[in-house]
Design a protein around this motif. Structure first.
Motif, PDB file in Angstrom:
ATOM      1  N   GLU A  51      50.511   2.716  49.988  1.00 18.79           N
ATOM      2  CA  GLU A  51      51.845   3.321  49.877  1.00 18.79           C
ATOM      3  C   GLU A  51      52.087   4.365  50.957  1.00 18.79           C
ATOM      4  O   GLU A  51      53.224   4.610  51.346  1.00 18.79           O
ATOM      5  N   SER A  52      51.036   4.970  51.470  1.00 19.44           N
ATOM      6  CA  SER A  52      51.170   6.029  52.462  1.00 19.44           C
ATOM      7  C   SER A  52      51.628   5.492  53.819  1.00 19.44           C
ATOM      8  O   SER A  52      52.576   6.000  54.404  1.00 19.44           O
ATOM      9  N   CYS A  53      50.941   4.472  54.331  1.00 19.79           N
ATOM     10  CA  CYS A  53      51.274   3.960  55.672  1.00 19.79           C
ATOM     11  C   CYS A  53      51.974   2.605  55.641  1.00 19.79           C
ATOM     12  O   CYS A  53      52.355   2.085  56.673  1.00 19.79           O
ATOM     13  N   ARG A  54      52.114   2.041  54.446  1.00 17.40           N
ATOM     14  CA  ARG A  54      52.838   0.776  54.244  1.00 17.40           C
ATOM     15  C   ARG A  54      52.126  -0.420  54.884  1.00 17.40           C
ATOM     16  O   ARG A  54      52.760  -1.373  55.301  1.00 17.40           O
ATOM     17  N   HIS A  55      50.795  -0.393  54.952  1.00 13.22           N
ATOM     18  CA  HIS A  55      50.019  -1.516  55.476  1.00 13.22           C
ATOM     19  C   HIS A  55      49.335  -2.264  54.338  1.00 13.22           C
ATOM     20  O   HIS A  55      48.881  -1.650  53.380  1.00 13.22           O
ATOM     21  N   ALA A  56      49.254  -3.576  54.487  1.00 17.56           N
ATOM     22  CA  ALA A  56      48.517  -4.414  53.538  1.00 17.56           C
ATOM     23  C   ALA A  56      47.166  -4.753  54.160  1.00 17.56           C
ATOM     24  O   ALA A  56      47.053  -4.918  55.382  1.00 17.56           O
ATOM     25  N   HIS A  57      46.147  -4.838  53.325  1.00 21.02           N
ATOM     26  CA  HIS A  57      44.792  -5.120  53.783  1.00 21.02           C
ATOM     27  C   HIS A  57      44.192  -6.229  52.933  1.00 21.02           C
ATOM     28  O   HIS A  57      44.181  -6.122  51.708  1.00 21.02           O
ATOM     29  N   ALA A  58      43.683  -7.278  53.591  1.00 26.54           N
ATOM     30  CA  ALA A  58      42.969  -8.333  52.873  1.00 26.54           C
ATOM     31  C   ALA A  58      41.540  -7.856  52.629  1.00 26.54           C
ATOM     32  O   ALA A  58      40.903  -7.283  53.511  1.00 26.54           O
ATOM     33  N   ILE A  59      41.041  -8.093  51.438  1.00 28.00           N
ATOM     34  CA  ILE A  59      39.669  -7.737  51.090  1.00 28.00           C
ATOM     35  C   ILE A  59      38.854  -9.025  51.162  1.00 28.00           C
ATOM     36  O   ILE A  59      38.927  -9.872  50.278  1.00 28.00           O
ATOM     37  N   LEU A  60      38.102  -9.168  52.246  1.00 26.21           N
ATOM     38  CA  LEU A  60      37.362 -10.404  52.497  1.00 26.21           C
ATOM     39  C   LEU A  60      35.908 -10.264  52.077  1.00 26.21           C
ATOM     40  O   LEU A  60      35.249  -9.292  52.437  1.00 26.21           O
ATOM     41  N   PRO A  61      35.387 -11.267  51.363  1.00 26.68           N
ATOM     42  CA  PRO A  61      33.955 -11.243  51.055  1.00 26.68           C
ATOM     43  C   PRO A  61      33.130 -11.488  52.319  1.00 26.68           C
ATOM     44  O   PRO A  61      33.637 -11.989  53.321  1.00 26.68           O
TER      45      PRO A  61
END
Length: 185
Positions: A51-61
């Motif tokens: 919410e702070s920087c408005r970036h989405a991050h994929a969590i990859l195994p």
């Protein structure tokens, strides 16, 4: 992943803590080798949103190499059988249904990343087979993987380096690892 709590994480882009939440999931295909045959599997990948920087991050195994269709352990198996001299290159390519060109790309990446990780002197002293054996026998491949990403700014056996960010706010792509801010074990 059942213990992953995005609300406790620090965003790798802006560094804020407590602003990430589950955003969505997406499907990802990955090629692996099981019971003597190539298998294509579908994985469900979690994405978190800051919410702070408005970036989405994929969590990859760990088994996923960014932008690769092949699992890490598929590639390590191909290279392991090559280093153990179990098959010729032609036999390996047929056995794993890959091209010679793909095999040589993986071999070049392996040699480059091994040299980056170990340094020139250690790389010359440690055989490819020994390094691979130690890597796959490690109780925690994740520790190696996280260390490699932190040091090199890309995943082990990833085919390209990630762009260097001018400023975090205008980043289009960023790779780092999420590490729990608290111990859950």
């Amino acid at each position: 992943m059942e213990h992953f709590q995005p609300e406790l994480e620090t965003c790798p882009i802006c560094g804020s803590t407590g602003n990430c939440h589950i955003h969505d999931y997406y499907g990802r295909s990955i090629i692996d080798f099981k019971a003597g045959t190539q298998v294509k599997s579908e994985l469900c990948i979690l994405r978190v949103f800051c919410e702070s920087c408005r970036h989405a991050h994929a969590i990859l195994p760990d088994i996923i190499i960014p932008y690769s269709s092949y699992s890490l352990f598929f590639i390590l198996r191909v290279l392991g059988e090559y280093f153990a001299r179990l098959y010729t290159i032609e036999q390996l390519c047929e056995r794993f249904d890959i091209s010679r060109n793909q095999f040589f790309k993986w071999l070049a990446l392996w040699k480059s990343h091994k040299r980056e990780w170990l340094g020139l002197l250690s790389d010359a002293e440690i055989s490819d087979f020994s390094f691979l054996k130690n890597l796959t026998a490690s109780e925690s491949y994740s520790s190696f993987s996280m260390g490699f990403i932190r040091l090199m700014s890309h995943s082990f056996l990833q085919s390209h380096k990630n762009p260097i960010l001018a400023t975090p706010k205008n980043a289009r792509y960023h790779q780092t690892i999420f590490t729990p801010d608290i111990s859950i074990f």
